[in-house]
Design an enzyme around this catalytic site. Structure first.
Site, PDB file in Angstrom:
ATOM      1  N   HIS A 106      -8.689   1.159   0.396  1.00 30.41           N
ATOM      2  CA  HIS A 106      -9.526   0.919  -0.786  1.00 30.41           C
ATOM      3  C   HIS A 106      -9.427  -0.525  -1.242  1.00 30.41           C
ATOM      4  CE1 HIS A 106      -5.519   1.318  -2.434  1.00 30.41           C
ATOM      5  NE2 HIS A 106      -5.956   0.745  -3.532  1.00 30.41           N
ATOM      6  N   ASP A 108      -9.218  -2.436  -5.088  1.00 26.36           N
ATOM      7  CA  ASP A 108      -8.937  -1.987  -6.455  1.00 26.36           C
ATOM      8  C   ASP A 108     -10.138  -2.156  -7.386  1.00 26.36           C
ATOM      9  OD1 ASP A 108      -6.391  -1.283  -5.732  1.00 26.36           O
ATOM     10  OD2 ASP A 108      -5.514  -3.207  -6.335  1.00 26.36           O
ATOM     11  N   HIS A 265      -6.751  -2.403   1.122  1.00 24.41           N
ATOM     12  CA  HIS A 265      -5.341  -2.126   1.379  1.00 24.41           C
ATOM     13  C   HIS A 265      -5.056  -0.630   1.369  1.00 24.41           C
ATOM     14  CE1 HIS A 265      -5.808  -2.688  -2.954  1.00 24.41           C
ATOM     15  NE2 HIS A 265      -4.784  -1.879  -3.129  1.00 24.41           N
ATOM     16  N   ARG A 281       2.947  -3.781 -11.552  1.00 22.78           N
ATOM     17  CA  ARG A 281       1.638  -4.259 -11.117  1.00 22.78           C
ATOM     18  C   ARG A 281       0.878  -4.877 -12.280  1.00 22.78           C
ATOM     19  NH1 ARG A 281      -3.562  -2.481 -10.637  1.00 22.78           N
ATOM     20  NH2 ARG A 281      -4.479  -2.222  -8.576  1.00 22.78           N
TER      21      ARG A 281
HETATM   22  C1  OGA Z   1      -2.165  -0.646  -5.924  1.00 21.44           C
HETATM   23  C2  OGA Z   1      -1.887  -0.145  -4.578  1.00 21.44           C
HETATM   24  C3  OGA Z   1      -0.247  -0.069  -2.829  1.00 21.44           C
HETATM   25  C4  OGA Z   1       1.217   0.100  -2.675  1.00 21.44           C
HETATM   26  O1  OGA Z   1      -1.201  -0.831  -6.689  1.00 21.44           O
HETATM   27  O2  OGA Z   1      -3.347  -0.881  -6.219  1.00 21.44           O
HETATM   28  O3  OGA Z   1      -2.800   0.208  -3.878  1.00 21.44           O
HETATM   29  O4  OGA Z   1       1.697  -0.070  -1.541  1.00 21.44           O
HETATM   30  N1  OGA Z   1      -0.609  -0.184  -4.184  1.00 21.44           N
HETATM   31  O5  OGA Z   1       1.892   0.407  -3.665  1.00 21.44           O
HETATM   32 MN    MN Z   2      -4.729  -0.435  -4.739  1.00 21.75          MN
END
Ligand code: OGA
Ligand code: MN
Length: 290
Positions: A106, A108, A265, A281
């Protein structure tokens, strides 16, 4: 002043930036060079950073405009824009953060009218196997390289197409992929559908990027249902072919940023409690895709 070094990963995207200590403070010129590296490499990591929540937020807000998170239940207490991504449970057995973030490929915020421009993850705890090898890697794929390598006929076919995306589609694909999916039900506002171009132009670099994913894209406008599904799957699979992927193996102290226009990702779910994973995050807001 010593200049930092930029070490490309060898994959079509991804680079490590060495020689910067964010906790010690950086000047505006350095921030600009980090952004330039992010645009050039789509994903950059600075290792061995020791940052408080306030330091991460302060640095992120120099990269762009901080964005509050769409799922407020996962915020670090006391913060509006710092989210926990974690499999850790609290005393009542409830997840302290997003437990299944990103278990399907995806980008974000693709379900938002103004999708997230960049996302930043700071690694506080990383799971490991019995031999100490890190688990819970994150995979990244360049949607700019993927567009660039498309056959000319496909580029022509998709040039003016638009697609409908929604967070409801993300939840549905998480369910299909068998992730934990212990999430609160979506509100009507969160289920809203938005329309974006199938090929997006990067607002800073001008690069064209494929902007559909199996996670968030419901349908391509103007195509019959089966053709729409087939094209979404074809473009999404093309973006994430093995040779397009950078695999980030996490270390505690990694501050990693990615560009949500130029990449997709996927979080690898190859660990479970008592192996703990905890990330903080932050997100930089973006503009309407064109
Ligand atoms: C996010 C995500 C990936 C991860 O925080 O948007 O996709 O490896 N994280 O935690
Ligand atoms: Mn993500």
């Amino acid at each position: 002043m010593t200049m930092e070094q930029i070490i490309p990963s060898g994959a079509p995207l991804g680079a490590e930036i060495r020689g910067i200590d964010l906790g010690a403070g950086v000047d505006d010129a350095t921030v600009e060079r980090i952004k330039a590296a992010l645009h050039a490499h789509k994903v950059v990591v600075l290792r061995d950073q020791w940052l408080t929540p306030d330091q991460q937020i302060a640095f992120c807000s120099r990269i762009g405009t901080l964005e509050p998170h769409v799922l407020p239940q996962y915020l670090v207490p006391g913060y509006r824009d710092l989210v926990r991504v974690s499999n850790v449970l609290d005393a009542a057995g409830q997840p302290i953060g997003m437990i299944d973030a990103g278990r399907v490929w995806h980008s974000d915020g693709a379900f938002l009218e103004r999708p997230n421009m960049y996302s930043m993850l700071y690694a506080l705890e990383i799971p490991a196997d019995a031999d100490g090898n890190p688990l819970g890697a994150t995979l990244f794929a360049s949607t700019a390289a993927a567009y660039d390598r498309l056959p000319a006929a496909t580029k022509a076919r998709i040039a003016d197409l638009k697609a409908v995306n929604s967070l409801a589609a993300v939840y549905e694909s998480l369910r299909r992929s068998n992730a934990a999916a212990q999430r609160a039900p979506l509100t009507e506002a969160q289920k809203r559908e938005v329309t974006h171009p199938v090929v997006r132009t990067h607002p800073h670099t001008g690069e064209k990027c494929i902007y559909v994913s199996k996670a968030a894209t419901l349908r391509i406008i103007g195509l019959p249902e089966d053709e729409s599904r087939q094209l979404i799957d074809e473009l999404a699979d093309w973006c994430v072919r093995d040779e397009m992927v950078y695999r980030h193996r996490w270390q505690v102290g990694d501050l990693l940023m990615w560009d949500n226009c130029a990449s997709q990702h996927l979080a690898v779910g190859d660990y479970a409690l008592p192996q703990r994973r905890l990330m903080h995050r932050t997100t930089v807001g973006g503009s309407v895709p064109f």
